[in-house]
Motif scaffolding. Structure first.
Motif, mmCIF file in Angstrom:
data_model
loop_
_atom_site.group_PDB
_atom_site.id
_atom_site.type_symbol
_atom_site.label_atom_id
_atom_site.label_comp_id
_atom_site.label_asym_id
_atom_site.label_seq_id
_atom_site.Cartn_x
_atom_site.Cartn_y
_atom_site.Cartn_z
ATOM 1 N N ALA A 140 0.774 -1.339 0.030
ATOM 2 C CA ALA A 140 0.055 -0.125 -0.044
ATOM 3 C C ALA A 140 0.738 1.366 0.019
ATOM 4 N N PHE A 141 2.019 1.234 0.732
ATOM 5 C CA PHE A 141 3.129 2.223 0.841
ATOM 6 C C PHE A 141 3.964 2.347 -0.352
ATOM 7 N N GLY A 142 3.999 1.156 -1.207
ATOM 8 C CA GLY A 142 4.752 1.128 -2.365
ATOM 9 C C GLY A 142 6.370 0.761 -1.816
ATOM 10 N N THR A 143 6.295 0.138 -0.762
ATOM 11 C CA THR A 143 7.894 -0.235 -0.338
ATOM 12 C C THR A 143 8.205 -1.912 -0.067
ATOM 13 N N ALA A 144 7.204 -2.695 -0.535
ATOM 14 C CA ALA A 144 7.182 -4.046 -0.575
ATOM 15 C C ALA A 144 8.481 -4.507 -1.413
ATOM 16 N N LYS A 145 9.222 -5.576 -1.112
ATOM 17 C CA LYS A 145 10.125 -6.195 -1.750
ATOM 18 C C LYS A 145 9.789 -7.184 -2.634
ATOM 19 N N PRO A 146 10.263 -7.533 -3.727
ATOM 20 C CA PRO A 146 9.692 -8.794 -4.482
ATOM 21 C C PRO A 146 9.707 -9.944 -3.733
ATOM 22 N N SER A 147 9.038 -10.881 -3.536
ATOM 23 C CA SER A 147 8.580 -11.994 -2.722
ATOM 24 C C SER A 147 7.502 -12.955 -3.360
ATOM 25 N N PHE A 148 7.382 -14.076 -2.929
ATOM 26 C CA PHE A 148 6.439 -15.089 -3.255
ATOM 27 C C PHE A 148 5.196 -14.283 -3.051
ATOM 28 N N LEU A 149 4.960 -13.764 -1.863
ATOM 29 C CA LEU A 149 3.358 -13.406 -1.422
ATOM 30 C C LEU A 149 3.218 -11.882 -2.347
ATOM 31 N N SER A 150 4.263 -10.982 -2.460
ATOM 32 C CA SER A 150 3.873 -9.894 -2.914
ATOM 33 C C SER A 150 3.738 -9.966 -4.657
ATOM 34 N N ARG A 151 4.152 -10.975 -5.070
ATOM 35 C CA ARG A 151 3.990 -11.321 -6.599
ATOM 36 C C ARG A 151 2.613 -11.991 -6.845
ATOM 37 N N ASN A 152 2.124 -12.885 -5.982
ATOM 38 C CA ASN A 152 0.795 -13.345 -5.925
ATOM 39 C C ASN A 152 -0.277 -12.454 -5.757
ATOM 40 N N LEU A 153 0.092 -11.328 -4.775
ATOM 41 C CA LEU A 153 -0.967 -10.307 -4.464
ATOM 42 C C LEU A 153 -1.204 -9.527 -5.838
ATOM 43 N N GLU A 154 -0.038 -9.115 -6.509
ATOM 44 C CA GLU A 154 -0.032 -8.346 -7.666
ATOM 45 C C GLU A 154 -0.969 -9.066 -8.832
ATOM 46 N N VAL A 155 -0.969 -10.470 -8.726
ATOM 47 C CA VAL A 155 -1.623 -11.337 -9.497
ATOM 48 C C VAL A 155 -3.181 -11.124 -9.344
ATOM 49 N N LEU A 156 -3.352 -11.225 -7.956
ATOM 50 C CA LEU A 156 -4.717 -11.143 -7.557
ATOM 51 C C LEU A 156 -5.423 -9.567 -7.972
ATOM 52 N N ASN A 157 -4.652 -8.673 -7.609
ATOM 53 C CA ASN A 157 -5.115 -7.237 -8.097
ATOM 54 C C ASN A 157 -5.407 -7.073 -9.488
ATOM 55 N N THR A 158 -4.366 -7.667 -10.189
ATOM 56 C CA THR A 158 -4.519 -7.575 -11.670
ATOM 57 C C THR A 158 -5.673 -8.350 -12.336
ATOM 58 N N GLY A 160 -8.486 -8.617 -10.546
ATOM 59 C CA GLY A 160 -9.644 -7.965 -9.867
ATOM 60 C C GLY A 160 -9.908 -8.935 -8.792
ATOM 61 N N LYS A 161 -9.396 -9.552 -8.073
ATOM 62 C CA LYS A 161 -9.727 -10.219 -6.982
ATOM 63 C C LYS A 161 -9.003 -9.872 -5.749
ATOM 64 N N GLY A 162 -8.484 -8.659 -5.815
ATOM 65 C CA GLY A 162 -7.678 -8.307 -4.505
ATOM 66 C C GLY A 162 -8.363 -8.291 -3.093
ATOM 67 N N ASP A 163 -9.707 -8.305 -3.430
ATOM 68 C CA ASP A 163 -10.653 -8.337 -2.153
ATOM 69 C C ASP A 163 -11.392 -9.785 -1.647
ATOM 70 N N ASN A 164 -10.962 -10.618 -2.792
ATOM 71 C CA ASN A 164 -11.679 -12.046 -2.365
ATOM 72 C C ASN A 164 -11.080 -12.482 -1.232
ATOM 73 N N GLU A 165 -11.844 -12.819 -0.173
ATOM 74 C CA GLU A 165 -11.338 -13.402 0.966
ATOM 75 C C GLU A 165 -10.793 -14.924 1.176
ATOM 76 N N GLU A 166 -11.617 -15.676 0.140
ATOM 77 C CA GLU A 166 -11.145 -17.032 -0.023
ATOM 78 C C GLU A 166 -9.516 -17.045 -0.699
ATOM 79 N N ASP A 167 -9.411 -16.088 -1.787
ATOM 80 C CA ASP A 167 -8.120 -16.071 -2.510
ATOM 81 C C ASP A 167 -7.006 -15.641 -1.543
ATOM 82 N N LEU A 168 -7.520 -14.474 -0.656
ATOM 83 C CA LEU A 168 -6.299 -13.824 0.227
ATOM 84 C C LEU A 168 -5.996 -14.703 1.482
#
Length: 249
Positions: A140-158, A160-168
């Motif tokens: 959210a602050f733009g300070t995240a380093k590349p990681s398994f989690l951050s890259r998968n969260l980016e995929v979810l956001n792309t 349109g599933k960034g708020d899907n509780e099951e996927d999160l």
């Protein structure tokens, strides 16, 4: 103990397949190349207070969450979480020592439903959320380093599933799985390596000579040197054959 949603314990089905898809998105032969920098041994050699466990856990947490240990070991919350998880597993005792091992599977499921939750369930849930919440805040602050989690969260956001509780929730548990499993398995292999070299000093000498000839005395081997170090690669393969950390075959 709260581990019912953790990927390795998920029954085969849609949930298992979706969790496996999350892993395959990043942890492939090609995708894993982005995590090579976290696995270089320079930290183990340069930082005197690190032991094998600390080094292995730090590699796993950097891959899973992009977190780098920069403070003393006992002040790092991620290392404390790893120790808590290991204590939980160790507290179960060896196979056959727990009452649930004495009953057939169907009776065990009934027994567990009637049994109060393990008091360590809140510890596990809190540990599972810690890295997940921190990475989301960093993104959210733009300070995240590349990681398994951050890259998968980016995929979810792309998607349109960034708020899907099951996927999160699935990302939360798969990241935790990578974090916990990666540290202990690496530690076990490092212990086996030291034991093997102590028992076979001629193999250690031959491997060192190959490293000195290929890499030289001024730097450590890197992944780019791998193809030029066939004997060292054989040592690695022999460790995994001789003492596999999970002998499931």
């Amino acid at each position: 103990m709260g581990w019912i949603d953790v990927f390795p314990f998920t029954p085969y089905g849609k949930s298992f397949q979706e969790s496996r898809k999350v892993f395959q998105r990043q942890v492939t032969r090609q995708g894993s190349a982005m995590f090579q920098g976290a696995q270089i041994l320079s930290g183990l050699l340069m930082t005197t207070f690190w032991l094998y466990h600390s080094f292995a856990a730090s590699v796993a947490m950097e891959i899973a969450y992009g977190h780098q240990v920069s403070d003393r070991e006992d002040n790092d919350p991620y290392l404390r979480i790893a120790d808590q998880m290991n204590d939980m597993v160790a507290g179960l005792g060896p196979q056959g020592s727990n009452p649930v091992d004495l009953f057939p599977q169907r009776e065990v499921l009934v027994l567990l439903r009637l049994t109060p939750s393990d008091p360590q369930v809140p510890i596990f849930n809190s540990a599972m959320r810690y890295g997940f919440d921190e990475v989301r805040q960093q993104m959210a602050f733009g300070t995240a380093k590349p990681s398994f989690l951050s890259r998968n969260l980016e995929v979810l956001n792309t998607e349109g599933k960034g708020d899907n509780e099951e996927d999160l929730r699935r990302l939360m548990t798969t990241s935790m799985t990578l974090y916990i499993a990666g540290g202990e398995t690496t530690t076990g292999s490092l212990h086996a390596l030291i034991l093997a070299l102590l028992l076979n000093p001629e193999a250690q000498k031959k491997a060192q000579e190959e490293i000195d000839a290929v890499v030289g005395p001024s730097k450590l081997p890197n992944f780019s040197d791998r193809d030029s170090l066939p004997y060292v690669q054989c040592v690695v393969n022999e460790i995994l054959r001789w003492h596999p950390v999970l002998p499931l075959g």
